[in-house]
Design an enzyme around this catalytic site. Structure first.
Site, PDB file in Angstrom:
ATOM      1  N   HIS A   1      67.259  29.080  75.276  1.00 42.76           N
ATOM      2  CA  HIS A   1      68.152  30.003  74.576  1.00 42.76           C
ATOM      3  C   HIS A   1      68.795  29.377  73.320  1.00 42.76           C
ATOM      4  O   HIS A   1      68.866  30.019  72.279  1.00 42.76           O
ATOM      5  CB  HIS A   1      69.226  30.490  75.560  1.00 42.76           C
ATOM      6  CG  HIS A   1      69.739  31.857  75.268  1.00 42.76           C
ATOM      7  ND1 HIS A   1      70.007  32.763  76.259  1.00 42.76           N
ATOM      8  CD2 HIS A   1      70.047  32.480  74.106  1.00 42.76           C
ATOM      9  CE1 HIS A   1      70.451  33.889  75.712  1.00 42.76           C
ATOM     10  NE2 HIS A   1      70.490  33.737  74.417  1.00 42.76           N
TER      11      HIS A   1
ATOM     12  N   LYS B   1      65.178  33.995  79.143  1.00 46.93           N
ATOM     13  CA  LYS B   1      65.600  32.753  78.486  1.00 46.93           C
ATOM     14  C   LYS B   1      66.390  31.868  79.431  1.00 46.93           C
ATOM     15  O   LYS B   1      67.154  32.364  80.271  1.00 46.93           O
ATOM     16  CB  LYS B   1      66.486  33.064  77.258  1.00 46.93           C
ATOM     17  CG  LYS B   1      65.933  34.143  76.365  1.00 46.93           C
ATOM     18  CD  LYS B   1      66.771  34.372  75.115  1.00 46.93           C
ATOM     19  CE  LYS B   1      66.365  35.650  74.432  1.00 46.93           C
ATOM     20  NZ  LYS B   1      66.977  36.871  75.013  1.00 46.93           N
TER      21      LYS B   1
ATOM     22  N   TYR C   1      72.417  37.324  80.282  1.00 44.72           N
ATOM     23  CA  TYR C   1      72.745  38.750  80.167  1.00 44.72           C
ATOM     24  C   TYR C   1      73.110  39.379  81.511  1.00 44.72           C
ATOM     25  O   TYR C   1      73.642  40.496  81.549  1.00 44.72           O
ATOM     26  CB  TYR C   1      71.595  39.547  79.530  1.00 44.72           C
ATOM     27  CG  TYR C   1      71.131  39.046  78.177  1.00 44.72           C
ATOM     28  CD1 TYR C   1      71.868  38.101  77.451  1.00 44.72           C
ATOM     29  CD2 TYR C   1      69.946  39.509  77.603  1.00 44.72           C
ATOM     30  CE1 TYR C   1      71.426  37.630  76.229  1.00 44.72           C
ATOM     31  CE2 TYR C   1      69.513  39.039  76.373  1.00 44.72           C
ATOM     32  CZ  TYR C   1      70.250  38.097  75.697  1.00 44.72           C
ATOM     33  OH  TYR C   1      69.811  37.634  74.480  1.00 44.72           O
TER      34      TYR C   1
ATOM     35  N   ASP D   1      63.370  42.193  76.225  1.00 45.49           N
ATOM     36  CA  ASP D   1      63.955  40.868  76.005  1.00 45.49           C
ATOM     37  C   ASP D   1      65.257  40.752  76.787  1.00 45.49           C
ATOM     38  O   ASP D   1      66.260  41.378  76.449  1.00 45.49           O
ATOM     39  CB  ASP D   1      64.240  40.674  74.507  1.00 45.49           C
ATOM     40  CG  ASP D   1      64.812  39.298  74.211  1.00 45.49           C
ATOM     41  OD1 ASP D   1      64.013  38.358  74.021  1.00 45.49           O
ATOM     42  OD2 ASP D   1      66.043  39.142  74.190  1.00 45.49           O
TER      43      ASP D   1
END
Ligand code: NAD
Length: 275
Positions: free
Chosen positions: A109, A76, A51, A46
């Site tokens: 998200h 996402k 990120y 994930d």
């Protein structure tokens, strides 16, 4: 090799019930951490544009030599990319960063209700889903009101709703709503980021009873509730520990004791006001 069970999503596609989250895994550490997770048996990963490690995650997965079809990769769409055209561009950019020609799951998200763009953003996800470039599409941090709007105004019901969920914030109402609409609930921060939850005497007591660790008990609680979990760690022993949760079972009293730990405390922002 582990035997992680799979849930069947509302489109018939299986999703591993336990995966590995790479939030806050530094880009330079990601290849080693992902390699350790693969060795431990994780096949679901994930990540997210936010990120900053889509590229390193994708590269580590490719370099492992594990066939792409044996992996389940989620990413996402970040908040600044909401809107139909922006979402299509963001999706292309994520695929490029990952070095993949499809993702298994693409999520919005956050709903950002004050901006009111999630319905048109969802239509972009429906398009990349129809093209087969996102095998499944879903949402993250959506509340029942947001899901209701999507089901009323668009065609595809989200396969997954990924939300903050741990013993301190059990999301009973949201889980029931998801289940009632055929949406799988995926728990982010399934360990409550470790803070407090793993030291709670109820958790450590049950861990002692089963000869397991507190993290294993909390992950087992999620699996028995039917949640998908994506714990994160950069520590090899913990990475292995967090997937070694298939060889024991909590009894009803254990599940009830963990169920009594709800306090409503969040580790992240509230989806209704986060903008
Ligand atoms: P988590 O509950 O997985 O906690 C991770 C932390 O718990 C680690 O940093 C470590 O401090 C501790 N920990 C992990 N394993 C342990 C063990 N075996 N023993 C003791 N301590 C342990 O929280 P998270 O990282 O916030 O969430 C997991 C994943 O969820 C993320 O990596 C990301 O993929 C996803 N996520 C999604 C959203 C979203 O908005 N959709 C938000 C946050 C996180």
């Amino acid at each position: 090799m582990s035997n992680v069970p799979a849930l069947t999503l509302n489109n018939g596609i299986p999703m591993p019930q336990l995966g590995f989250g790479v939030y806050q895994v530094p880009d330079e550490e990601t290849p080693q951490v992902v390699a350790t997770a693969l060795e431990a048996g994780y096949r679901s990963f994930d990540t997210a544009t936010l990120y900053g490690n889509e590229e390193s995650t994708g590269r580590a997965l490719a370099e492992s030599g594990i066939p792409r079809e044996e992996l389940f990769v989620t990413t996402k769409l970040w908040n600044t990319d909401q809107g139909y055209d922006a979402a299509l561009r963001a999706f292309d950019s994520s695929l490029e960063s990952l070095g993949m020609d499809y993702v298994d799951l693409y999520l919005i998200h956050w709903p950002l209700p004050a901006r009111d763009l999630y319905v048109e953003t969802w239509r972009a996800l429906e398009k990349v889903h129809a093209e087969g470039r996102a095998r499944s599409i879903g949402v993250s941090n959506f509340q029942p009101a947001h899901l209701t709007r999507l089901t009323e105004e668009t065609d595809v019901v989200p396969a997954v709703n990924q939300v903050e969920l741990h013993p301190r914030l059990q999301q009973e109402e949201l889980r029931a709503f998801d289940a009632g609409h055929g949406i799988a609930t995926e728990a982010w921060s399934p360990l409550g980021r470790g803070n407090g939850v793993l030291d709670d005497p109820a958790v450590t007591g049950i861990a002692g009873k089963h000869g397991r660790t507190p993290a294993q008990v909390v992950l087992r609680w999620h699996l028995q509730l039917g949640n998908v979990v994506i714990p994160k760690s950069v520590t090899p022993a913990r990475i292995r520990e967090n997937i070694d949760v298939l060889g024991f079972e909590l009894d009803e009293a254990d599940q009830a004791a963990l169920g009594a730990l709800e306090t409503g405390e969040r580790v992240g922002p509230h989806p209704e006001t986060f903008n």
